[in-house]
Structure formats: C-alpha cells, structure tokens
Design a protein around this motif. Structure first.
Motif, PDB file in Angstrom:
ATOM      1  N   UNK A 116       0.832  -1.208   0.000  1.00  0.00           N
ATOM      2  CA  UNK A 116       0.000   0.000   0.000  1.00  0.00           C
ATOM      3  C   UNK A 116       0.875   1.270   0.000  1.00  0.00           C
ATOM      4  N   UNK A 117       0.581   2.174  -0.894  1.00  0.00           N
ATOM      5  CA  UNK A 117       1.276   3.475  -0.931  1.00  0.00           C
ATOM      6  C   UNK A 117       2.623   3.444  -1.641  1.00  0.00           C
ATOM      7  N   UNK A 118       3.100   2.246  -2.021  1.00  0.00           N
ATOM      8  CA  UNK A 118       4.453   2.140  -2.602  1.00  0.00           C
ATOM      9  C   UNK A 118       4.561   2.902  -3.923  1.00  0.00           C
ATOM     10  N   UNK A 119       3.573   2.697  -4.799  1.00  0.00           N
ATOM     11  CA  UNK A 119       3.645   3.325  -6.112  1.00  0.00           C
ATOM     12  C   UNK A 119       3.651   4.851  -5.975  1.00  0.00           C
ATOM     13  N   UNK A 120       2.840   5.346  -5.020  1.00  0.00           N
ATOM     14  CA  UNK A 120       2.691   6.791  -4.886  1.00  0.00           C
ATOM     15  C   UNK A 120       3.875   7.438  -4.155  1.00  0.00           C
ATOM     16  N   UNK A 121       4.340   6.786  -3.095  1.00  0.00           N
ATOM     17  CA  UNK A 121       5.333   7.467  -2.247  1.00  0.00           C
ATOM     18  C   UNK A 121       6.743   6.862  -2.289  1.00  0.00           C
ATOM     19  N   UNK A 122       6.872   5.652  -2.837  1.00  0.00           N
ATOM     20  CA  UNK A 122       8.194   5.019  -2.860  1.00  0.00           C
ATOM     21  C   UNK A 122       9.040   5.569  -3.999  1.00  0.00           C
ATOM     22  N   UNK A 231       3.472  -0.705   4.542  1.00  0.00           N
ATOM     23  CA  UNK A 231       2.702   0.429   4.022  1.00  0.00           C
ATOM     24  C   UNK A 231       3.602   1.667   3.955  1.00  0.00           C
ATOM     25  N   UNK A 232       3.393   2.464   2.896  1.00  0.00           N
ATOM     26  CA  UNK A 232       4.172   3.705   2.779  1.00  0.00           C
ATOM     27  C   UNK A 232       3.181   4.867   2.676  1.00  0.00           C
ATOM     28  N   UNK A 233       3.445   5.919   3.452  1.00  0.00           N
ATOM     29  CA  UNK A 233       2.606   7.127   3.391  1.00  0.00           C
ATOM     30  C   UNK A 233       3.507   8.304   3.033  1.00  0.00           C
ATOM     31  N   UNK A 234       2.906   9.482   2.874  1.00  0.00           N
ATOM     32  CA  UNK A 234       3.717  10.638   2.478  1.00  0.00           C
ATOM     33  C   UNK A 234       4.739  10.988   3.555  1.00  0.00           C
ATOM     34  N   UNK A 235       4.423  10.673   4.808  1.00  0.00           N
ATOM     35  CA  UNK A 235       5.330  11.090   5.886  1.00  0.00           C
ATOM     36  C   UNK A 235       5.697   9.939   6.831  1.00  0.00           C
ATOM     37  N   UNK A 255      12.798   2.663  -2.347  1.00  0.00           N
ATOM     38  CA  UNK A 255      12.444   1.235  -2.385  1.00  0.00           C
ATOM     39  C   UNK A 255      13.390   0.470  -3.304  1.00  0.00           C
ATOM     40  N   UNK A 256      14.073  -0.501  -2.720  1.00  0.00           N
ATOM     41  CA  UNK A 256      14.963  -1.353  -3.512  1.00  0.00           C
ATOM     42  C   UNK A 256      14.629  -2.815  -3.255  1.00  0.00           C
TER      43      UNK A 256
END
Ligand code: FAD
Length: 394
Positions: A116-122, A231-235, A255-256
C-alpha cells in the motif's frame, strides 16, 4: 524476395550489445532499434546519480553513436505492446512497426509487491528520471541541514538490503561524509535506516561478505532493521517485525525491494512469471521461433533448478548469442544454444570499497572496488566502443 526486418526493443545492455554484434555481422535484413530515450545509460551506475556522487551525463551516451544508419533505423518511442499474431510492435506515439524477427530487451520495472502506498510514495532506482527525483530530495535535505538549527534529524529510509540498496547506501554515506567535512556540518543531522527481512544476506555473496558490507555501512551511520515493509505514506513507513507493525516518520523512502520484467511482456500475453519469460535454450519463445527475449525480461534456467539472477553480465552475453541467432534466422541456418559464463559479482560500497566474488575468489575492500571499475569500463567498451569509453571515463 522481400527483405526481412529485424526489430530490437530496448537499447540497454542486452539490446544495444545485440545491435552492435548484428551490425558487425551485416545480416541480409533491415534492422530497427526502438527505445524510449535517445541515449543509453549505464544502469550499473544509476545509484551514483541517485546519491549525487555522479552526474547523469557521465553515465549516458547517445544510441546514435552505436547505430549504423546504413543498416539500422532508430525510432525513439515507448513500446506499449506486441501484436504477436500480426507481427507488429505497438508504440505510444508513432505508427505500429512490423517485424519478421523480434528481439525483446526491455529490461526491468520495480517490483512493488502490492504494498500500500508504494507506487505513490516510494522512490525507486530504475531510470534516469527516477534517480533525479531521489537526487533532488537528497539535495533538499542537505540544503535544510546547512541552514537549519533544528535539533531533530532528518530520517531517510531505504526498503530492502539487496544489491541496489547496498550500492546506493555506499554512495550516499560517502557523499554525506564529504558534505560534513567540506561544509563543517554538525554530524547526526541525517538518520539513515535500512529495513529488510534478512539485512545481512545478499544473493551472490556469502554471509561473511554480506556481513562485511553491512558492518561497513553501519560504521558510516546506517542503521539496519529486520522487518518487512507493509505500508508507505507521504510522511511515514510502516514495517512488520515479529508480528508487530512499527512506524517510522519519514518523507524520504527509497524502495529497492526487487524487480520484475517490463510490463510489456505481461500486457502482450506471453506465458510469464513476474513479467519474465522462460526462454528456450536458443533464447526464442516456446512455439514462436521468430521472437527472442533477453536480459531482465527473460528467465534462463540455472543448473540447480532455479533461474539465473537478472544482471547486466547475463544480458550482455545473451546479446551476443541473440545477434548470432537473429542472423541465423535470416540466413535459414540452425540457431545456437545460449551458454552462460559466470565471471563474478561486484557490489560497491562507495568509490573505494566493495565486496566481490571473481573467478572463485572472494575479495573485500579496495581490490574489490577496482574490480567494479574494470567490469564497468569493459561493458561500456563492449557496447559503445572506444568513443563511449572516452566520453564516460572518469
Ligand atoms: P536494461 O539495461 O534495463 O535496458 C532496457 C532498455 O529498454 C532501456 O534503455 C529502457 O529505456 C528501454 N525501455 C524500457 N521499457 C521501454 C518501453 N516500454 N519502450 C521503449 N523502451 C523501453 N548487473 C550487473 O551485472 N552488475 C552490476 O554491478 C549491476 N549493478 C546494478 C546497479 C543498479 C543500481 C541497478 C538498478 C542494476 C544493476 N545491475 C547490475 C542489473 C543490471 O543493470 C540489469 O540486469 C541490466 O540492466 C538488464 O539489462 P537489459 O538489457 O535487460 O535491460
């Protein structure tokens, strides 16, 4: 008889090497090379641009410098799909391109693992524009560091402790050390955290070498945590460790965590796994002897029942074999089998340190980092020749 047309998709390690070899063999066919950018970049140095220790122009050279315009037409466009039945390549902007023989060498995309959130914030290390985004973010952190009197440090999180992440962290820590020294900056204003389910187990290296890499980076201030990114978020980034989900505040998440083949493979209906096609021994697709796939879009069985890792080394060697086989197809001769010669692996830790396995020998430190340079220059020379080598020499 109508002249045959060979179309090559992707001017990375595999595709451009195949083009060079094919042109040298002068096939009785027209060649078309399609790539989304007008330049080839040295993927194996992309992490340096991300960290800001190298410039994009030092790792790129024009595709035109390899193209022999008497034999090859270069089309700059993005491939969107392959109509295998009608033997056509679909492009984003231009008309479809027909082919008699097709070589697919479109490389990799980052594996987002549905997080979740990887495409947007990673942020990812996957092409020039993606690393320029990371570079901009790091430059901003440094600019704030230089003027800010805030006590709390800026936190930068890297997900995954594989090859790309480790090489990136080596460059990043080297840059931060020199910024601290050159600008008399206070230490500990940037916190670097790397999260991985097994932080000291790098594929292609044994435990002692992986441990060496991790401990060297720890000495430079990187903290390694065991866990899986959830999960990744903006902050913030959330990761799981022993069933417990923890959170770290950060607005810089890199993200690697892995790669998959180009989505063109999946979208074009090939039988695939992670957008990689298990190719025949001669690199053709099962049941489609006019289509060859190489590099990160291909999967080549290894002798242990697995598949070889996706590397520039294997892509280059496949490029040689694919060029031979494309000419053989045009001439109506038998194709040859691809045989992989493993020559070793080098993972850099900045410019003066590395771990390497070369010809069965395990190296660490400066001798290993010299091997990295040898490997890099050899691949530039093998594709771009002396001109590219002179251009990128640094
Ligand atoms: P690529 O070299 O990725 O080339 C693909 C080409 O296709 C690119 O030019 C791209 O622009 C183009 N393209 C992609 N999609 C499209 C499209 N839809 N339309 C048109 N063009 C398109 N391997 C090693 O062996 N040693 C190393 O030390 C090493 N270090 C690495 C360090 C980093 C930071 C990274 C990210 C990778 C590293 N690798 C290394 C892996 C290696 O770079 C890849 O395995 C290799 O680039 C694969 O070659 P390829 O020919 O399949 O594709």
């Amino acid at each position: 008889m109508e002249r045959k047309k060979i179309v090559i998709l992707g001017a990375g390690y595999g595709g451009l090497r195949a083009l060079k070899e094919l042109q040298d063999a002068h096939p009785n066919a027209d060649i078309v090379m399609i790539n989304k950018d007008p330049y080839h970049w040295e993927m194996t140095a992309l992490h340096e641009v991300a960290a800001g220790t190298n410039e994009p122009e030092n790792i790129c050279y024009p595709i035109d410098s390899v193209v022999d315009s008497k034999q090859t037409l270069f089309i700059q466009d993005t491939v969107t799909g392959i109509d295998r039945e009608n033997k056509k390549v679909m492009l984003k902007q231009k008309d479809p391109v027909s082919f008699d023989y097709l070589l697919i060498a479109l490389g990799f995309e980052t594996e987002l693992l549905g997080i979740e959130g990887m495409e947007k914030y990673g942020l990812t290390i996957s092409d020039i524009s993606s690393v320029e985004r990371i570079r901009t973010q790091i430059d901003q952190i440094l600019a704030e560091w230089k003027k800010s009197h805030k006590e709390e440090p800026h936190t930068l999180v890297v997900g995954g402790a594989g090859f790309t992440s480790i090489e990136f962290l080596g460059e990043l820590t080297e840059r931060l050390q020199s910024e601290i020294k050159n600008n008399q900056l206070p230490k500990n204003k940037v916190k670097i955290i790397c999260i991985d389910p097994s932080p000291d187990e790098m594929p292609a290296f044994d435990r002692s070498q992986s441990r060496y890499a991790v401990s060297k980076l720890e000495e430079q201030g990187v903290t390694f945590l065991t866990g899986r990114i959830k999960k990744v978020e903006s902050n913030a980034v959330h990761y799981e460790n022993n069933g417990e989900v923890k959170m770290i505040e950060t607005d810089t998440f890199i993200w690697g965590g892995g790669i998959r083949g180009s989505s063109v493979i999946k979208n074009s209906g090939f039988k695939e796994k992670h957008s990689r096609v298990l190719v025949q021994p001669d690199l053709t697709v099962e049941g489609e002897p006019n289509i060859l796939i190489i590099g990160d879009c291909s999967a080549v069985p290894d002798p242990n029942g697995g598949i070889y890792p996706a590397t520039a080394q294997i892509a280059l060697q496949q490029g040689d074999c694919a060029a031979y086989n494309l000419k053989a197809l045009v001439d109506g001769r038998p194709l040859k089998k691809f045989v992989y010669h493993y020559r070793g692996t080098v993972c850099s830790l900045g410019h003066k340190d590395a771990i390497a396995t070369v010809m069965g020998k395990k190296l660490k430190g400066f001798p290993a980092s010299l091997m990295k340079k040898v490997v890099d220059y050899r691949s530039i020379w093998k594709i771009g020749g002396v001109r590219a080598l002179m251009r990128l020499w640094k």
